[in-house]
Design a protein around this motif. Sequence first.
Motif, PDB file in Angstrom:
ATOM      1  N   GLY A 283       0.804  -1.218   0.000  1.00  0.00           N
ATOM      2  CA  GLY A 283       0.000   0.000   0.000  1.00  0.00           C
ATOM      3  C   GLY A 283       0.834   1.263   0.000  1.00  0.00           C
ATOM      4  N   ILE A 284       1.958   1.249   0.701  1.00  0.00           N
ATOM      5  CA  ILE A 284       2.800   2.448   0.787  1.00  0.00           C
ATOM      6  C   ILE A 284       3.381   2.789  -0.589  1.00  0.00           C
ATOM      7  N   VAL A 285       3.702   1.748  -1.383  1.00  0.00           N
ATOM      8  CA  VAL A 285       4.235   1.963  -2.739  1.00  0.00           C
ATOM      9  C   VAL A 285       3.121   2.474  -3.658  1.00  0.00           C
ATOM     10  N   VAL A 286       1.914   1.907  -3.497  1.00  0.00           N
ATOM     11  CA  VAL A 286       0.772   2.371  -4.282  1.00  0.00           C
ATOM     12  C   VAL A 286       0.508   3.850  -3.986  1.00  0.00           C
ATOM     13  N   GLY A 287       0.604   4.224  -2.731  1.00  0.00           N
ATOM     14  CA  GLY A 287       0.388   5.622  -2.343  1.00  0.00           C
ATOM     15  C   GLY A 287       1.365   6.554  -3.021  1.00  0.00           C
ATOM     16  N   TYR A 288       2.659   6.211  -3.003  1.00  0.00           N
ATOM     17  CA  TYR A 288       3.669   7.057  -3.649  1.00  0.00           C
ATOM     18  C   TYR A 288       3.467   7.099  -5.160  1.00  0.00           C
ATOM     19  N   LEU A 289       3.103   5.946  -5.744  1.00  0.00           N
ATOM     20  CA  LEU A 289       2.878   5.877  -7.184  1.00  0.00           C
ATOM     21  C   LEU A 289       1.763   6.830  -7.608  1.00  0.00           C
ATOM     22  N   PHE A 290       0.639   6.778  -6.909  1.00  0.00           N
ATOM     23  CA  PHE A 290      -0.494   7.628  -7.283  1.00  0.00           C
ATOM     24  C   PHE A 290      -0.305   9.070  -6.840  1.00  0.00           C
ATOM     25  N   MET A 291       0.573   9.283  -5.883  1.00  0.00           N
ATOM     26  CA  MET A 291       0.881  10.669  -5.508  1.00  0.00           C
ATOM     27  C   MET A 291       1.524  11.393  -6.684  1.00  0.00           C
ATOM     28  N   TYR A 292       2.371  10.696  -7.438  1.00  0.00           N
ATOM     29  CA  TYR A 292       2.995  11.293  -8.618  1.00  0.00           C
ATOM     30  C   TYR A 292       2.032  11.311  -9.810  1.00  0.00           C
ATOM     31  N   ILE A 293       1.175  10.278  -9.906  1.00  0.00           N
ATOM     32  CA  ILE A 293       0.198  10.254 -11.001  1.00  0.00           C
ATOM     33  C   ILE A 293      -0.755  11.446 -10.909  1.00  0.00           C
ATOM     34  N   PHE A 294      -1.146  11.801  -9.674  1.00  0.00           N
ATOM     35  CA  PHE A 294      -2.084  12.923  -9.481  1.00  0.00           C
ATOM     36  C   PHE A 294      -1.383  14.240  -9.159  1.00  0.00           C
ATOM     37  N   ASP A 295      -0.080  14.287  -9.333  1.00  0.00           N
ATOM     38  CA  ASP A 295       0.652  15.529  -9.045  1.00  0.00           C
ATOM     39  C   ASP A 295       0.151  16.657  -9.952  1.00  0.00           C
ATOM     40  N   THR A 296       0.063  17.861  -9.389  1.00  0.00           N
ATOM     41  CA  THR A 296      -0.489  18.992 -10.149  1.00  0.00           C
ATOM     42  C   THR A 296       0.363  19.349 -11.360  1.00  0.00           C
ATOM     43  N   ASN A 297       1.685  19.337 -11.203  1.00  0.00           N
ATOM     44  CA  ASN A 297       2.571  19.829 -12.272  1.00  0.00           C
ATOM     45  C   ASN A 297       3.077  18.727 -13.198  1.00  0.00           C
ATOM     46  N   VAL A 298       3.439  17.588 -12.634  1.00  0.00           N
ATOM     47  CA  VAL A 298       4.053  16.538 -13.468  1.00  0.00           C
ATOM     48  C   VAL A 298       3.187  15.286 -13.562  1.00  0.00           C
ATOM     49  N   GLY A 299       1.989  15.313 -12.986  1.00  0.00           N
ATOM     50  CA  GLY A 299       1.132  14.131 -12.989  1.00  0.00           C
ATOM     51  C   GLY A 299       0.576  13.807 -14.365  1.00  0.00           C
ATOM     52  N   ILE A 300       0.488  12.508 -14.648  1.00  0.00           N
ATOM     53  CA  ILE A 300       0.025  12.085 -15.976  1.00  0.00           C
ATOM     54  C   ILE A 300      -1.476  12.306 -16.156  1.00  0.00           C
ATOM     55  N   VAL A 301      -2.223  12.364 -15.054  1.00  0.00           N
ATOM     56  CA  VAL A 301      -3.676  12.564 -15.149  1.00  0.00           C
ATOM     57  C   VAL A 301      -3.983  13.944 -15.721  1.00  0.00           C
ATOM     58  N   ASN A 302      -3.327  14.958 -15.178  1.00  0.00           N
ATOM     59  CA  ASN A 302      -3.530  16.311 -15.704  1.00  0.00           C
ATOM     60  C   ASN A 302      -3.078  16.408 -17.160  1.00  0.00           C
ATOM     61  N   TYR A 303      -1.982  15.734 -17.490  1.00  0.00           N
ATOM     62  CA  TYR A 303      -1.461  15.776 -18.874  1.00  0.00           C
ATOM     63  C   TYR A 303      -2.481  15.172 -19.847  1.00  0.00           C
ATOM     64  N   ILE A 304      -3.058  14.015 -19.476  1.00  0.00           N
ATOM     65  CA  ILE A 304      -4.030  13.349 -20.353  1.00  0.00           C
ATOM     66  C   ILE A 304      -5.301  14.189 -20.494  1.00  0.00           C
TER      67      ILE A 304
END
Length: 302
Positions: free
Chosen positions: A127-148
């Motif tokens: 779970g701790i790795v999943v948390g860090y992974l999605f923390m970067y996925i949802f990051d405001t500046n470099v997150g892939i979600v905002n990019y898509i």
Amino acid sequence: MFLFKRKLYNSYRIDTNNKLAAALLGPSILFVGIISLYPLIYSVYLSLFNYQLTRPDKIRFAPLNNIRKLLQDELFFRSLLNTLIFTVITVAAGLILGMVMALVLEELPKRFSKLRGVLIMPWVIPGIVVGYLFMYIFDTNVGIVNYIFLSLGLIQKRLPWLMRDNLAMASVIIANVWNQAPFYMLMFTAAMKGIPESIREAAYAEGTSRWNEFFQVTLPHIKGVVVITSLLQIIRNFNNFPIIFTMTGGGPAHATTTSVLYIYKVAFDQFDMGYASLIGIFWVIILMILSVIYIRLLNKDY
């Protein structure tokens, strides 16, 4: 006479085996019992005191103070509501997604069976790795979600997923569903393997569509697994800590503070061990009720 001696010998043998089993299991049961019960009993003891680590000279017996504080604590009730929202949506979404994945895999040819091993990978990630992974996925500046979303024109500017209350809760739920949906898929796939093929063939021979076959044949046969798996996941998500703690730390403004996280904050941020113990006792009671329901469902004949 021979039968009597034989019966007496069997009785002696069973009695000896029972004593041997008790002698072998006794120390383990005693050890596990002490480890399990000691923290619980000590928490009950601490909950009776006004016990703050920062004020060791002010420790005093005050059981009603903590109860009064609990009843007037708005943050506690908000964390309870957050826990319910997080658990209900996570379990419902995970169940539906896991069911869809299981049904799709069931329809695929056997050469795609290895795909099941690939799909189960999110479940084995801590779970701790999943948390860090999605923390970067949802990051405001470099997150892939905002990019898509920006590329597709769905949003006009980058969204602060982890810094806005409603978006933060949605983000941790998505991360948790991604982590747990493979578990549902695994359980449902195993349950579907137990359905006799002749029943399905008979249903199709009568002209039943795939959709009706699911509701009339598949779902009734795996109903027990669906119920037990859902309840297990409800208990697990009531205690979910690492993903939320890693992604948001309970913020912003307590928007994602669940009860387990709130107990942690009261105990290790505010150092109020007495009050944290009382909340913990309340939490144990809720989990015990869920456990009783789970055990009763296990004994139910589906």
